[in-house]
Design a protein around this motif. Structure first.
Motif, PDB file in Angstrom:
ATOM      1  N   LYS A 686       0.836  -1.204   0.000  1.00 15.62           N
ATOM      2  CA  LYS A 686       0.000   0.000   0.000  1.00 15.62           C
ATOM      3  C   LYS A 686       0.873   1.257   0.000  1.00 15.62           C
ATOM      4  CE  LYS A 686      -3.454   2.300   2.954  1.00 15.62           C
ATOM      5  NZ  LYS A 686      -2.574   3.266   3.633  1.00 15.62           N
ATOM      6  N   GLU A 687       1.889   1.256   0.850  1.00 14.09           N
ATOM      7  CA  GLU A 687       2.784   2.408   0.915  1.00 14.09           C
ATOM      8  C   GLU A 687       3.507   2.613  -0.413  1.00 14.09           C
ATOM      9  OE1 GLU A 687       6.671   3.926   3.521  1.00 14.09           O
ATOM     10  OE2 GLU A 687       5.534   2.155   4.129  1.00 14.09           O
ATOM     11  N   SER A 688       3.976   1.510  -1.023  1.00 16.58           N
ATOM     12  CA  SER A 688       4.674   1.607  -2.304  1.00 16.58           C
ATOM     13  C   SER A 688       3.756   2.141  -3.393  1.00 16.58           C
ATOM     14  CB  SER A 688       5.214   0.236  -2.710  1.00 16.58           C
ATOM     15  OG  SER A 688       6.153  -0.243  -1.778  1.00 16.58           O
ATOM     16  N   LEU A 689       2.535   1.625  -3.429  1.00 18.26           N
ATOM     17  CA  LEU A 689       1.594   2.070  -4.457  1.00 18.26           C
ATOM     18  C   LEU A 689       1.163   3.513  -4.245  1.00 18.26           C
ATOM     19  CD1 LEU A 689      -0.500  -1.203  -4.697  1.00 18.26           C
ATOM     20  CD2 LEU A 689       0.895  -0.228  -6.528  1.00 18.26           C
ATOM     21  N   GLU A 690       1.003   3.921  -2.997  1.00 22.59           N
ATOM     22  CA  GLU A 690       0.667   5.322  -2.721  1.00 22.59           C
ATOM     23  C   GLU A 690       1.811   6.234  -3.151  1.00 22.59           C
ATOM     24  OE1 GLU A 690      -2.411   4.836   1.058  1.00 22.59           O
ATOM     25  OE2 GLU A 690      -0.262   5.142   1.422  1.00 22.59           O
ATOM     26  N   THR A 691       3.059   5.791  -2.919  1.00 25.54           N
ATOM     27  CA  THR A 691       4.212   6.562  -3.388  1.00 25.54           C
ATOM     28  C   THR A 691       4.209   6.645  -4.908  1.00 25.54           C
ATOM     29  OG1 THR A 691       5.538   5.888  -1.474  1.00 25.54           O
ATOM     30  CG2 THR A 691       6.732   6.694  -3.402  1.00 25.54           C
ATOM     31  N   ALA A 692       3.920   5.510  -5.550  1.00 26.93           N
ATOM     32  CA  ALA A 692       3.873   5.493  -7.012  1.00 26.93           C
ATOM     33  C   ALA A 692       2.798   6.435  -7.535  1.00 26.93           C
ATOM     34  CB  ALA A 692       3.622   4.072  -7.501  1.00 26.93           C
ATOM     35  N   ARG A 693       1.661   6.420  -6.883  1.00 30.53           N
ATOM     36  CA  ARG A 693       0.576   7.306  -7.339  1.00 30.53           C
ATOM     37  C   ARG A 693       0.953   8.774  -7.158  1.00 30.53           C
ATOM     38  NH1 ARG A 693      -5.570   6.765  -5.195  1.00 30.53           N
ATOM     39  NH2 ARG A 693      -4.629   7.593  -3.292  1.00 30.53           N
ATOM     40  N   ARG A 694       1.621   9.105  -6.046  1.00 29.51           N
ATOM     41  CA  ARG A 694       2.068  10.493  -5.842  1.00 29.51           C
ATOM     42  C   ARG A 694       3.070  10.895  -6.927  1.00 29.51           C
ATOM     43  NH1 ARG A 694       2.011   8.976  -0.351  1.00 29.51           N
ATOM     44  NH2 ARG A 694       4.265   8.550  -0.412  1.00 29.51           N
ATOM     45  N   GLU A 695       3.988   9.985  -7.246  1.00 26.50           N
ATOM     46  CA  GLU A 695       4.976  10.285  -8.284  1.00 26.50           C
ATOM     47  C   GLU A 695       4.284  10.527  -9.623  1.00 26.50           C
ATOM     48  OE1 GLU A 695       8.058  10.864  -8.116  1.00 26.50           O
ATOM     49  OE2 GLU A 695       8.700  10.113  -6.164  1.00 26.50           O
ATOM     50  N   LEU A 696       3.323   9.689  -9.945  1.00 29.12           N
ATOM     51  CA  LEU A 696       2.616   9.846 -11.218  1.00 29.12           C
ATOM     52  C   LEU A 696       1.825  11.151 -11.249  1.00 29.12           C
ATOM     53  CD1 LEU A 696       1.423   6.152 -11.636  1.00 29.12           C
ATOM     54  CD2 LEU A 696       3.001   7.359 -13.164  1.00 29.12           C
ATOM     55  N   ARG A 697       1.197  11.489 -10.139  1.00 30.03           N
ATOM     56  CA  ARG A 697       0.428  12.740 -10.086  1.00 30.03           C
ATOM     57  C   ARG A 697       1.343  13.957 -10.188  1.00 30.03           C
ATOM     58  NH1 ARG A 697      -4.141  11.411  -5.383  1.00 30.03           N
ATOM     59  NH2 ARG A 697      -5.530  10.188  -6.747  1.00 30.03           N
ATOM     60  N   SER A 698       2.486  13.864  -9.524  1.00 25.00           N
ATOM     61  CA  SER A 698       3.417  14.988  -9.582  1.00 25.00           C
ATOM     62  C   SER A 698       3.986  15.159 -10.986  1.00 25.00           C
ATOM     63  CB  SER A 698       4.557  14.788  -8.571  1.00 25.00           C
ATOM     64  OG  SER A 698       5.373  13.693  -8.953  1.00 25.00           O
ATOM     65  N   PHE A 699       3.971  14.067 -11.758  1.00 25.68           N
ATOM     66  CA  PHE A 699       4.447  14.122 -13.131  1.00 25.68           C
ATOM     67  C   PHE A 699       3.362  14.648 -14.066  1.00 25.68           C
ATOM     68  CE2 PHE A 699       6.098  12.403 -17.145  1.00 25.68           C
ATOM     69  CZ  PHE A 699       7.442  12.745 -17.029  1.00 25.68           C
ATOM     70  N   GLY A 700       2.158  14.772 -13.523  1.00 27.07           N
ATOM     71  CA  GLY A 700       1.062  15.317 -14.325  1.00 27.07           C
ATOM     72  C   GLY A 700       0.246  14.278 -15.049  1.00 27.07           C
ATOM     73  N   VAL A 701       0.303  13.005 -14.596  1.00 26.47           N
ATOM     74  CA  VAL A 701      -0.509  11.959 -15.233  1.00 26.47           C
ATOM     75  C   VAL A 701      -1.384  11.296 -14.191  1.00 26.47           C
ATOM     76  CG1 VAL A 701       1.093  11.487 -17.091  1.00 26.47           C
ATOM     77  CG2 VAL A 701       1.360  10.283 -14.926  1.00 26.47           C
TER      78      VAL A 701
END
Length: 701
Positions: A686-701
């Motif tokens: 869950k923590e890894s996926l939440e980090t991944a989602r934050r990274e993707l959002r910060s990238f604008g996707v």
């Protein structure tokens, strides 16, 4: 001269951002859950794979397999939870990369030795021996710097054809695993070897039938056999039938063993490669568009663009996969039992109370819990039908009678209106135990006579005839109870699952189910005793409903007498019927159309007919009594009390209210090691996926 590394590409900045995004997601651990875009290099052993990676990444890599993710244990069994570990500190000196990777490789291939012992050298044994030839665990290499772009590629072991079948299959399965999904497949194909015999090409085609993800690299261009020039040029031009790739083919000429002794720089090696292709036929005579596919620089430039484009294409799907995986992980976490409470006794009492409340709702047949009561009602209705099939089937004729109605006797219609249907009567008539004619009844009376005066039928005779009809009622009642018993067990089992199913990894759910079923069995025993008590009540005929008994007896007797005289008063004497009834009333003998046949009192079987009529009338009273009494007994003793003592039984059985109850409650609610491990792993995902989602959002996707 322009640098030929991926970092020198015109798209380096955007690519660096894209590949950096993927690497940050990978470092979060999300690659264990979602399929991240990557490049995998495959080929047979000695196909030039390692030299190819060395040339496009500008680092020296070992000529052996490059790997780093732990997916199996020391025995080769798949791990329940894939893990990644760092192998030493981050390297800043490129000259140390090759040596570090060789030591990491030794650590992977010696699983029984602590991998940390290989970080600064080999273990104290000083050996470079390998316990394994290959491993499904791999070394992941993240490379970054001003001269190289962050990469995501896997250099897989070279496919082999010699060795044990187990080893051949291990390598093949490892390669197949990594080239599935979001993977650009870089296939190293040795020039001069028959393409049909190169297993790497076959594997790539299996996993990428359309050729959309595959890039072919013809290595060792300087070893092109004479006479085969046209064959390999057609392949380079992407014109070979059955081998066409969307991204086509490239060719490289890397430093040979003699040239490597001089330890040329990367720039010098690439310059020598360019000179070879520009001066050596048939490569030097190719069209301009195909010359653009010769040399590591051309491959690197194209690969960098493909990698950039591929990651960008996969981003929307990656976002969806991350969101879906995150939702699934959260659902899995919610499905786990709640972490143990600080006040285990209170929590366990609350669980038992909520469980008991649901059981009470089942017993009451409340809106959301109707199944038990509805199921029981269906069994009560089935029980009623079975009771009705026990109706005594009296034939008011003697065996020697020639009357055709003897074999097709039909009950009077007024009895059918009182619940005994024609179907029930027919079923009873088919039962030899219930079918009796006048001779049968006469025999029963004769066998019962002792000191009775003439014209006095012994009570035992009447009782015997009555009991012939109701002797199976106990068995039918117990069958009804036994049909309802599993309905109760099912309701209890489902309720246990609903309230304690989360504790299936430990003993709590099983203990609660056992205690609840034990309580059901006690109630079942009580209900069975009640049914047996009711059966004993019916062993002796009794009723205070004398008016109904008398009225029914008179009607049935009149029916029997009219059949025997073949008398159908109203149809035969309709014109005189009312006059006859009025005349009888005038002389003090009131009668009705139904009772007029009683005047035929000279029938030689009158005594037997009276026993038949009385028994038939008593059945009408008794069956109506039993079809209510049995369901009431089951409902009163088995269903309605389900929740009355359930809470007390659970708390007593679990020991919550006894001495040391708090410790017992904590033990019942304690997590099993399996659940603890699962919770930890799911939380990490869950923590890894939440980090991944934050990274993707910060990238604008």
């Amino acid at each position: 001269m322009e640098d030929s590394t991926i970092a020198s590409s015109a798209y380096a900045r955007e690519r660096r951002d894209l590949v950096g995004l993927i690497n940050r997601i990978r470092s979060s651990g999300a690659q264990l859950v979602v399929d991240l875009p990557r490049i995998a290099v495959i080929g047979k052993q000695s196909a030039g794979k390692s030299s190819l990676i060395e040339s496009i990444s500008a680092i020296k890599v070992p000529r052996d397999s490059v790997s780093l993710r732990f997916e199996s244990d020391s025995a080769g069994r798949p791990l329940a939870n894939i893990k990644e570990t760092l192998f030493g500190p981050t390297l800043t000196d490129p000259n140390k990369v090759e040596d570090t990777l060789k030591r990491a490789q030794l650590a992977i291939l010696n699983p029984s030795i602590d991998s940390g012992k290989f970080v600064n050298g080999t273990p104290a044994t000083g050996t470079n021996a390998k316990q394994l030839e290959f491993s499904t665990n791999i070394i992941v290499v993240d490379i970054s710097g001003p001269e190289v772009t962050d990469l995501a590629f896997v250099d897989l072991p070279g496919l082999i054809s010699n060795g044990s079948q187990e080893l051949i299959d291990l390598v093949r399965n490892l390669v197949v695993k990594y080239i599935k999904g979001n993977c650009l497949i870089l296939v190293a194909l040795t020039v001069g070897d028959d393409l049909e015999n190169q297993s790497a090409a076959h594997l790539a085609r299996e996993q990428d039938p359309s050729g959309d993800r595959t890039i072919g690299v013809l290595t060792k261009a300087d070893r092109l056999p004479k006479g085969e020039e046209e064959t390999w040029i057609r392949i380079l031009r992407n014109q070979r039938v059955g081998s066409v790739l969307r991204h086509g083919y490239y060719s490289t000429k890397l430093s040979n063993a003699e040239e490597l002794l001089a330890n040329p720089s990367f720039a010098a090696a690439r310059q020598a490669e360019e000179q070879y292709f520009s001066e050596t036929k048939p490569w030097s005579t190719l069209e301009v568009e195909h010359k653009s596919r010769l040399g590591t620089k051309k491959l690197t430039d194209a690969l960098s663009q493909l990698l950039q484009q591929y990651i960008r294409e996969k981003l929307p799907g990656l976002v969806a996969e991350v969101n879906q995986s995150l939702a699934e992980v959260r659902n899995q976490i919610r499905a786990l039992p709640a972490p143990p409470s600080a006040d285990a006794s209170f929590e366990l009492i609350q669980l038992a109370t909520r469980f008991t409340t649901t059981i009470e709702r089942f017993a009451a047949g409340s809106a959301a819990h109707k199944s038990l009561v509805q199921g029981a009602t269906q069994q009560y209705q089935a029980f009623k039908k079975e009771i009705l099939t026990t109706v005594p089937y009296f034939v008011p004729f003697e065996k020697s009678s020639k009357d055709s109605r003897k074999d097709s006797y039909v009950e009077p219609s007024f009895l059918e209106t009182e619940g005994v249907t024609a179907a029930a009567t027919k079923a009873a008539g088919a039962d030899a135990r219930l079918r009796m004619d006048l001779d049968d009844v006469k025999t029963i009376i004769k066998e019962a006579v002792t000191r009775e005066l003439p014209f006095c039928v012994p009570f035992d005779a009447k009782k015997s005839v009555i009991l012939l009809a109701i002797q199976s009622w106990k068995e039918l009642a117990l069958e009804c109870l036994n049909e309802i018993r599993p309905l109760v067990v099912d309701a209890v089992t489902q309720t246990v699952e609903d309230h304690f199913g989360r504790y299936s990894q430990g003993p709590l759910r099983g203990a609660v189910l056992a205690l609840a079923i034990e309580e059901v069995e006690k109630l079942y025993h009580d209900s069975r005793e009640s049914i047996e008590w009711l059966a004993r009540l019916n062993e002796t005929p009794f009723t205070q409903n004398t008016h109904y008994l008398s009225a029914t007896r008179e009607k049935v007797l009149a029916h029997y007498l009219s059949l025997r005289r073949n008398w159908n008063g109203e149809s035969q004497y309709g014109a005189f019927m009312d006059q006859a009834l009025a005349s009888l009333a005038q002389i003090g003998l009131p009668a009705s159309k139904e009772t007029l046949p009683k005047l035929f009192s000279d029938d030689e079987y009158l005594e037997e007919l009276i026993v038949m009529a009385e028994t038939r009338a008593y059945f009408q009273i008794a069956y109506k009594r039993v079809i209510d009494d049995v369901p009431l007994a089951i409902d009163c003793d088995l269903i309605r009390p389900l929740g009355e003592h359930m809470l007390e039984a659970l708390l007593r059985g679990l020991g919550v209210n006894s001495e040391g109850g708090a410790a017992k409650a904590s033990a019942w609610l304690s997590e099993s090691p399996t659940v603890t491990m699962e919770r930890k792993e799911l939380s990490r995902k869950k923590e890894s996926l939440e980090t991944a989602r934050r990274e993707l959002r910060s990238f604008g996707v």
